[in-house]
Design a protein around this motif. Structure first.
Motif, PDB file in Angstrom:
ATOM      1  N   THR A 280       0.836  -1.199   0.000  1.00 52.05           N
ATOM      2  CA  THR A 280       0.000   0.000   0.000  1.00 52.05           C
ATOM      3  C   THR A 280       0.872   1.252   0.000  1.00 52.05           C
ATOM      4  O   THR A 280       0.597   2.221  -0.727  1.00 52.05           O
ATOM      5  CB  THR A 280      -0.921   0.010   1.233  1.00 52.05           C
ATOM      6  OG1 THR A 280      -1.759  -1.147   1.201  1.00 52.05           O
ATOM      7  CG2 THR A 280      -1.802   1.251   1.250  1.00 52.05           C
ATOM      8  N   ILE A 281       1.928   1.248   0.806  1.00 58.19           N
ATOM      9  CA  ILE A 281       2.853   2.380   0.850  1.00 58.19           C
ATOM     10  C   ILE A 281       3.540   2.564  -0.496  1.00 58.19           C
ATOM     11  O   ILE A 281       3.654   3.690  -1.007  1.00 58.19           O
ATOM     12  CB  ILE A 281       3.893   2.167   1.962  1.00 58.19           C
ATOM     13  CG1 ILE A 281       3.227   2.226   3.337  1.00 58.19           C
ATOM     14  CG2 ILE A 281       5.006   3.216   1.869  1.00 58.19           C
ATOM     15  CD1 ILE A 281       4.098   1.707   4.456  1.00 58.19           C
TER      16      ILE A 281
ATOM     17  N   LEU B  35       4.393   5.725  -5.266  1.00 57.65           N
ATOM     18  CA  LEU B  35       4.589   5.806  -6.722  1.00 57.65           C
ATOM     19  C   LEU B  35       3.631   6.819  -7.344  1.00 57.65           C
ATOM     20  O   LEU B  35       4.018   7.591  -8.228  1.00 57.65           O
ATOM     21  CB  LEU B  35       4.392   4.428  -7.351  1.00 57.65           C
ATOM     22  CG  LEU B  35       5.514   3.411  -7.128  1.00 57.65           C
ATOM     23  CD1 LEU B  35       5.122   2.047  -7.687  1.00 57.65           C
ATOM     24  CD2 LEU B  35       6.812   3.902  -7.769  1.00 57.65           C
ATOM     25  N   ILE B  36       2.387   6.807  -6.885  1.00 53.09           N
ATOM     26  CA  ILE B  36       1.418   7.781  -7.408  1.00 53.09           C
ATOM     27  C   ILE B  36       1.887   9.205  -7.105  1.00 53.09           C
ATOM     28  O   ILE B  36       1.792  10.099  -7.963  1.00 53.09           O
ATOM     29  CB  ILE B  36       0.027   7.525  -6.804  1.00 53.09           C
ATOM     30  CG1 ILE B  36      -0.549   6.209  -7.353  1.00 53.09           C
ATOM     31  CG2 ILE B  36      -0.927   8.676  -7.119  1.00 53.09           C
ATOM     32  CD1 ILE B  36      -1.857   5.787  -6.720  1.00 53.09           C
TER      33      ILE B  36
ATOM     34  N   PHE C 116      -0.937   4.221 -13.508  1.00 52.51           N
ATOM     35  CA  PHE C 116      -1.932   4.423 -12.458  1.00 52.51           C
ATOM     36  C   PHE C 116      -2.808   3.180 -12.286  1.00 52.51           C
ATOM     37  O   PHE C 116      -3.214   2.855 -11.169  1.00 52.51           O
ATOM     38  CB  PHE C 116      -2.792   5.647 -12.777  1.00 52.51           C
ATOM     39  CG  PHE C 116      -2.108   6.952 -12.514  1.00 52.51           C
ATOM     40  CD1 PHE C 116      -2.208   7.563 -11.270  1.00 52.51           C
ATOM     41  CD2 PHE C 116      -1.345   7.562 -13.496  1.00 52.51           C
ATOM     42  CE1 PHE C 116      -1.568   8.768 -11.018  1.00 52.51           C
ATOM     43  CE2 PHE C 116      -0.703   8.765 -13.252  1.00 52.51           C
ATOM     44  CZ  PHE C 116      -0.808   9.372 -12.009  1.00 52.51           C
ATOM     45  N   TYR C 117      -3.078   2.499 -13.386  1.00 55.16           N
ATOM     46  CA  TYR C 117      -3.832   1.248 -13.295  1.00 55.16           C
ATOM     47  C   TYR C 117      -3.068   0.211 -12.464  1.00 55.16           C
ATOM     48  O   TYR C 117      -3.641  -0.461 -11.598  1.00 55.16           O
ATOM     49  CB  TYR C 117      -4.106   0.680 -14.687  1.00 55.16           C
ATOM     50  CG  TYR C 117      -5.091   1.456 -15.519  1.00 55.16           C
ATOM     51  CD1 TYR C 117      -5.907   2.444 -14.976  1.00 55.16           C
ATOM     52  CD2 TYR C 117      -5.216   1.202 -16.886  1.00 55.16           C
ATOM     53  CE1 TYR C 117      -6.808   3.157 -15.740  1.00 55.16           C
ATOM     54  CE2 TYR C 117      -6.130   1.908 -17.676  1.00 55.16           C
ATOM     55  CZ  TYR C 117      -6.917   2.887 -17.084  1.00 55.16           C
ATOM     56  OH  TYR C 117      -7.800   3.581 -17.861  1.00 55.16           O
ATOM     57  N   LEU C 118      -1.777   0.091 -12.741  1.00 54.22           N
ATOM     58  CA  LEU C 118      -0.956  -0.888 -12.022  1.00 54.22           C
ATOM     59  C   LEU C 118      -0.848  -0.534 -10.540  1.00 54.22           C
ATOM     60  O   LEU C 118      -0.930  -1.417  -9.674  1.00 54.22           O
ATOM     61  CB  LEU C 118       0.436  -0.963 -12.653  1.00 54.22           C
ATOM     62  CG  LEU C 118       0.505  -1.549 -14.070  1.00 54.22           C
ATOM     63  CD1 LEU C 118       1.918  -1.429 -14.630  1.00 54.22           C
ATOM     64  CD2 LEU C 118       0.059  -3.010 -14.076  1.00 54.22           C
TER      65      LEU C 118
ATOM     66  N   ALA D 180       1.648  11.636  -0.761  1.00 58.83           N
ATOM     67  CA  ALA D 180       2.872  11.344  -0.015  1.00 58.83           C
ATOM     68  C   ALA D 180       2.611  11.361   1.488  1.00 58.83           C
ATOM     69  O   ALA D 180       3.143  10.528   2.237  1.00 58.83           O
ATOM     70  CB  ALA D 180       3.955  12.356  -0.383  1.00 58.83           C
ATOM     71  N   THR D 181       1.776  12.286   1.935  1.00 63.21           N
ATOM     72  CA  THR D 181       1.413  12.355   3.353  1.00 63.21           C
ATOM     73  C   THR D 181       0.671  11.105   3.782  1.00 63.21           C
ATOM     74  O   THR D 181       0.926  10.544   4.859  1.00 63.21           O
ATOM     75  CB  THR D 181       0.542  13.597   3.617  1.00 63.21           C
ATOM     76  OG1 THR D 181       1.262  14.771   3.262  1.00 63.21           O
ATOM     77  CG2 THR D 181       0.137  13.671   5.085  1.00 63.21           C
ATOM     78  N   SER D 182      -0.243  10.647   2.937  1.00 57.01           N
ATOM     79  CA  SER D 182      -0.999   9.436   3.249  1.00 57.01           C
ATOM     80  C   SER D 182      -0.079   8.222   3.349  1.00 57.01           C
ATOM     81  O   SER D 182      -0.209   7.397   4.261  1.00 57.01           O
ATOM     82  CB  SER D 182      -2.061   9.199   2.164  1.00 57.01           C
ATOM     83  OG  SER D 182      -2.790   8.027   2.422  1.00 57.01           O
ATOM     84  N   ALA D 183       0.883   8.111   2.420  1.00 56.14           N
ATOM     85  CA  ALA D 183       1.829   6.995   2.458  1.00 56.14           C
ATOM     86  C   ALA D 183       2.704   7.059   3.709  1.00 56.14           C
ATOM     87  O   ALA D 183       2.976   6.033   4.345  1.00 56.14           O
ATOM     88  CB  ALA D 183       2.702   7.015   1.204  1.00 56.14           C
ATOM     89  N   ALA D 184       3.123   8.263   4.086  1.00 61.68           N
ATOM     90  CA  ALA D 184       3.960   8.422   5.283  1.00 61.68           C
ATOM     91  C   ALA D 184       3.188   8.049   6.544  1.00 61.68           C
ATOM     92  O   ALA D 184       3.753   7.457   7.483  1.00 61.68           O
ATOM     93  CB  ALA D 184       4.459   9.864   5.370  1.00 61.68           C
TER      94      ALA D 184
END
Length: 213
Positions: free
Chosen positions: A92-93, A98-99, A113-115, A182-186
């Motif tokens: 998930t991170i 990557l997005i 984006f699909y991948l 990026a904030t969500s991933a962090a």
């Protein structure tokens, strides 16, 4: 009154910590979805991705999420749950990072984006079966209804966190959508730990997902 009768004071503490972390993990998944929803609006406004492609991206995510629940749910019964949940959070991170990078570097290739959406769906699909298994291990039959009732608040908590991220990053700081992703991933990265009881020891300590004491 909701703890196991044979639990010691130390296990009481572990039950509370484990429950809070399970709520945090599942809430982070919902926060991520809310952040993505807010990011999509900004992406549409700037023309980064054509509006008609968002439906495909979300469909791929939900399809992979549903398949992952069926496939990985059974796999979680065969694995150490900390490793199982850690792998899901890791993917998930990676997907959300990557997005964010696509936004920073102006990469607009739709297939990427699909991948990432597929990877994100598979990664998030480990959360519900894995966390439910952890909660089931920590509490007896007499208390599960009460505990799981509290745990289900994670969806609302996560949505509120996602909206707070969107408000702070997009509205107050006036940053672009990639900063929100990026904030969500962090945020998910900060929660990559879970506590689970073991058969070998009376108490299991939560230590960065992989290590047992």
């Amino acid at each position: 009154f909701f703890f196991n009768d044979t639990a010691t004071t130390e296990i009481y503490t572990e039950q509370i910590v484990g429950s809070v972390r399970c709520v945090q993990e599942t809430a982070s998944i919902h926060a991520n979805r809310t952040s993505w929803s807010s990011a999509k609006k900004k992406m549409e406004e700037t023309g980064f991705i054509a509006k008609e492609n968002f439906g495909n991206i979300d469909t791929i995510f939900l399809l992979c999420y549903g398949i992952g629940n069926l496939v990985f749910g059974k796999k979680g019964d065969e694995m150490d749950l900390r490793i199982f949940l850690g792998i899901g959070l890791f993917f998930t991170i990676v997907a959300n990072s990557l997005i964010a990078l696509f936004g920073f570097y102006g990469i607009k290739t739709t297939i990427y984006f699909y991948l990432c959406s597929a990877l994100n769906g598979f990664g998030q699909s480990t959360a519900w079966p894995g966390v439910l298994a952890v909660m089931g291990h920590w509490f007896g039959h007499n208390s599960r209804g009460f505990i799981l009732g509290i745990w289900t608040t994670c969806a609302s908590i996560g949505n509120m966190i996602g909206y707070i991220f969107a408000d702070v990053v997009l509205a107050r700081q006036r940053k672009e959508w990639q900063y929100l992703m990026a904030t969500s991933a962090a945020y998910i990265l900060s929660l990559i730990h879970i506590s689970e009881p073991t058969r070998q020891a009376e108490i299991s300590y939560a230590v960065f997902c992989l290590k047992k004491k």
